[in-house]
Structure formats: C-alpha cells, structure tokens
Design an enzyme around this catalytic site. Structure first.
Site, short mmCIF file in Angstrom:
data_model
loop_
_atom_site.label_atom_id
_atom_site.label_comp_id
_atom_site.label_asym_id
_atom_site.label_seq_id
_atom_site.Cartn_x
_atom_site.Cartn_y
_atom_site.Cartn_z
N HIS A 1 -7.95 -27.20 57.63
CA HIS A 1 -6.98 -27.08 56.64
C HIS A 1 -7.74 -27.13 55.20
O HIS A 1 -7.26 -27.84 54.18
CB HIS A 1 -5.93 -28.03 56.70
CG HIS A 1 -4.98 -28.16 57.98
ND1 HIS A 1 -4.08 -29.11 58.43
CD2 HIS A 1 -4.69 -26.88 58.93
CE1 HIS A 1 -3.51 -28.75 59.48
NE2 HIS A 1 -4.07 -27.59 59.76
N PRO A 2 -8.86 -26.54 55.07
CA PRO A 2 -9.42 -26.58 53.70
C PRO A 2 -8.57 -26.03 52.73
O PRO A 2 -8.20 -25.02 52.71
CB PRO A 2 -10.82 -25.66 53.81
CG PRO A 2 -10.26 -24.82 54.93
CD PRO A 2 -9.28 -25.46 55.94
#
Length: 543
Positions: free
Chosen positions: A476-477
């Site tokens: 989930h960057p």
C-alpha cells in the site's frame, strides 16, 4: 534519455500515464465527452492472462515479470536487514489486476485530517459521493453506498468455521462484530467485501476500460513507457515515451496527467527535472524545479505475520494436499465459481486499537485459514492460520529515488519500516494483542500454538526484533507526491503540480497521510473526484 529524437506520435487533449486504479477511471470519465481526445499509456501489457481474472491467481501474478514490475526494497534496518519484494502492477488495471481485491475505504477521520491539513474539498462528507458514484454494491444502497456504477463489490464466496471462531474470539476481547466497515468507521470484526463479480476479479480495467475501449476518441496504448514530460516554460506540453523500441512524442493541449502510482509518478517527475536538487544533479538531470517532496513521504502498511498451528478445524493447508485435494478445489471453482480459488488473500478483518489512547482503530488484522513461511512458498503440511496485524497509520517515512537518468532503470525504494519509535510500540502491542486473541476461551478448543514469531520472544526488545523478522508489506505505498501547501507538498488540493500548468498527479502518491485500510478504493475515489475537477476547469476555460 533516448539517443534518438522522438517521432511525433499524436496531438490529444489529455494524456494519462498509467492504466491502473486511477488511470482507468480517468480515461473513462475524460473520454465521455466525444470532443475530448484522450490517450491512455500503459507500460505493461494487456490483461489477457487467465490468472489475472481467477481470484487466487494473485499467487501467480505477483513477482511474475508478465504482470509485475518486480521491484524490491533496499535492505531495511527495521526488518533486520531484509529486502522485500514490492509488487506493482505491470498490466492494464495496474495493481487492481494483481491485488487482494479487498474493498476498503478507510475511516472518515482519514479524510477529515486531509481537510484539516488545508486540503479543501477532501473531508469525508465531501469524498463520500465519489466513492458512491462508481460503486455497484451487490446488496447495500443508500446514504453510504451506491448501486449501478462500474466497480462491483460483493461478498466472498466461501466459508471457514475457523474464521467464525476467530471473529467470536475478537468479540470476547470486546471487539464487536461489524456489518459494514465502509461507512466511515471500520471498528469491529467483519468479513472483507471484495471487488469481484460472480467469483471473478473485477479490476479497474474490467470496470472502467472494458465498457468504453471502443470509443473513437479514446486510444489505449500498452507497452508504452514514459521517458520524461515535455515543457514550454512552466507549462507541461506532453510526453516523450517509448513504444516498440522507439521514442515517441505526444502533445497534450489541455493536460498531462500522471497516474503511474506512488512509485512510478515520482520517478517520472524526477526524470523530468522535478525533484530534490541534489538527486537530480547526481544523475546529470537538468533541474526544472527543486521539489524536495517528490519521492519523499513514502508510507506503507507493514503487516506482522503471526502464525498459529491449530487442531480440530479445517484449513487450506490440509484441504489442498495431494492431487485429489487440488482437483476438488478446481472442480468447485469450475462449476460454481466458489471455494478456495475464489478467495481473496485475506478473508476476515478485525479493526481495533493497540492502546486506549487512540481515538479510532489503529491496527487491522488480516486473518487467513492457511500458513506458509513466506510468499511464494508451499503451504505448511499441518493445519494452521495466519493472524497478521498491521499498523494502519505508521509514523515511519521513506522515499523513492531514481538510480539513473535512464527511465528503464528501477528506482530505489526505501520505506524505512519501524524506524519511528511509535511504530515500534505499535508493533510490540500488536504481537501481544494477537496472542491475547488466540488465548481466548473461544479459541481454546483449537489449541493454538504460536510458531511465528514464537514464544521465545517476550520482552519489548525481543518483540521489536521479532517484528523485523516477520514483518512484510501489504503493498500500500502512498504519499510520494503529497497534496498540500507546505514546502514538502507536491500538488495542490486540485492535484495540480505546484509551479506548473497543465500537469496533475492523480494516484496514491497524492495522499498526505495513508488511509486506515486497503488503498484501491480510495485511489478510485481520488480519480473520480479529479476527473470532475479536470472537466470543470475545462468547462470554465470554455474549451
């Protein structure tokens, strides 16, 4: 930079870079007006690989060069020197073609914080209509949900008794059973809802591109990787990209829009001379604007994978043993589109607090009826469950940085996991919380035995070490081109790049802070809202 002069490719109104969760929405909405000429560029290939569409196929898409950029982090001090694979979709649909399919908006407080930081129009009550606009929920409708949109949301098509028991165990700890975790608060234990239609993955490409791909004013080009943005003074005029081994030039009369994600968008900006001046000079790139926030502020969800061996309940470990077990699973999916082949990577979610000082849940469980040493390995040959816990709002901040002035070279990804003291404290509390969950009366009949990280880790110092051993990303960057008005912000609250005209960033990189849950749904919302702003600006210009 390319050695050859780029050949003129096209004149368009909008060029969108990246056909992922955001780019697919943008291409759909911007091309709805037949007067708008839209070019969508995707560096990956078409989404015709069968494992993309079968939900369990994420196992064969992640770290597969056909569908994944195969990035890796640097060796992380907080992970005891380990590197992690860092999947990013390299295909139409982007990460939505290889992700866990979980539909999760986060918390109302996430968006209210964005507004509190000075980003007008981004509070929960203001973004909720954009979530609803494209939602096609199988059974919810009304104030919080929509039906009839492009993005299908359904229940998962399988059931596990052991997960029911874990949900009961959470209730024993005072965590209520939740019905809808997408209505502004996600506190409680609930089965994840997923982006599937009838047991088939419903990616952004299936939802938003497939219905409109034959529009005369929309061109979708795969295998097209961007080298740099072109400018006339402070105005972005288009892009140089490479297709079939040759550099091409596209001119965008209205806007150039980066939707290449939290890794790709800052990389393109840096290659175009927009980024930290020291980094640009290091790689011989002419500085167009010193923007220290480009690539900074990287945030990600790190999950701590605790594993418990159990007795007296069926898990996937033993269910898939042998040729007949696998055949039975395949037959169920072929006949019913249900069973383990239809499952998302995680089935049960629990949202709670690691400490009473938190106003809203700050940790999220992903509970799975299976176990393995690490991604890509075989399942264990004994019954076990994985009880992963992630810090929803990490304080650690990392960065993305180019490693060369060659657009084909992979960037450096440095998340800096567990470097913040607060994150270490949450990690310690998370492992202890998982142990309490497994020590409830409800779980006693299954005799859970901790095998990862193991009961030898007890003190705070030992648990921080354990977190470094078992921690892994859930991909989930966000935050690497953040929205805001401070010196480290990259885009305004209209997602226009500070100091430039005709250039926006529309993807997870614009999040000033990470949302409290999985990120695909928030990114589609961001794109929906951005499309409305872009078209509104166009209308005001009288175009």
């Amino acid at each position: 930079m390319g050695a050859l002069s780029p050949q003129h490719f096209a004149e368009v109104d909008y060029v969108v870079v990246g056909a992922g969760s955001a780019g697919c929405v943008l291409a759909n909405r911007l091309s709805a007006n037949p007067k708008n000429r839209v070019l969508l560029l995707e560096a990956g290939g078409r989404d015709n690989y069968h494992w993309i569409h079968i939900p369990v196929g994420y196992l064969y898409c992640i770290d597969n060069p056909r569908t994944d950029w195969q990035f890796k982090t640097v060796s992380e001090k907080g992970l005891n020197g380990r590197q992690l694979i860092y999947p990013r979709g390299k295909v139409l649909g982007g990460c939505s073609s290889i992700n866990g399919m979980i539909y999760m908006r986060g918390q109302a407080a996430d968006y209210d914080l964005w507004r509190q930081l000075g980003n007008r129009g981004w509070g929960w009550d203001e973004v909720l209509p954009y979530f609803k606009k494209h939602e096609d929920h199988a059974f919810r409708n009304g104030h919080y949900h929509g039906q009839g949109g492009e993005l299908r949301v359904e229940k998962q098509r399988l059931h596990w008794d052991i997960l029911d028991a874990v949900r009961d165990a959470a209730e024993e700890l005072g965590i209520p059973k939740a019905d809808d975790v997408n209505a502004g608060t996600n506190e409680g234990a609930a089965y994840f809802e997923v982006n599937q239609r009838g047991g088939v993955r419903w990616s952004a490409a299936r939802a938003f591109l497939e219905p409109v791909k034959k529009r005369d004013n929309l061109q979708i080009l795969t295998g097209a990787q961007v080298e740099r943005i072109t400018f006339d003074g402070a105005r972005a005029t288009g892009l140089v990209f490479h297709h079939q081994g040759k550099p091409r030039l596209v001119r965008a009369h209205k806007e150039t829009i980066l939707a290449a994600g939290a890794i790709g968008s800052p990389q393109i900006l840096q290659l175009s001379g927009i980024g930290p001046v020291e980094l640009l000079k290091q790689h011989g790139i002419e500085v167009r604007r010193n923007a220290p926030g480009v690539g900074a502020n990287l945030q990600d969800h790190l999950q701590l994978r605790t594993i418990f061996k159990i007795k007296g309940a069926l898990t996937l470990n033993e269910m898939q043993k042998g040729i007949w077990g696998k055949a039975k699973i395949a037959l169920e999916y072929a006949l019913k589109r249900s069973g383990p082949m239809s499952m998302a990577p995680s089935q049960l979610g629990i949202f709670t607090r690691s400490h009473e000082r938190y106003e809203t849940p700050n940790i999220e469980y992903h509970v799975q009826p299976l176990s393995l040493e690490k991604f890509g390995d075989r399942l264990h040959d004994f019954p076990a469950i994985t009880v992963s816990v992630c810090n929803l709002r990490p304080e650690s901040r990392g960065r993305v940085a180019i490693t060369s002035n060659d657009f084909k070279e992979k960037p450096e990804i440095r998340p800096n996991y567990l470097t913040a003291q607060e994150d270490q404290e949450v990690a310690i509390a998370s492992i202890r919380h998982a142990r309490r969950l497994m020590a409830t009366q409800r779980m006693a009949r299954f005799a859970p035995q901790e095998i990862k990280p193991g009961l030898t880790y007890q003190s705070d110092e030992e648990l921080v070490e354990a977190a470094g051993d078992v921690g892994t990303t859930i991909f989930h960057p966000v935050g690497t081109a953040k929205m805001g008005h401070d010196p480290m912000s990259v885009v305004s609250d209209t997602l226009e790049l500070h100091g430039f005209e005709g250039l926006r960033v529309v993807d997870a990189s614009i999040m000033p802070t990470i949302t409290s849950g999985n990120t695909h749904a928030p990114v589609t919302m961001i794109a929906e809202k951005a499309a409305e702003m872009i078209l509104g600006d166009d209308q005001r210009r009288g175009s």
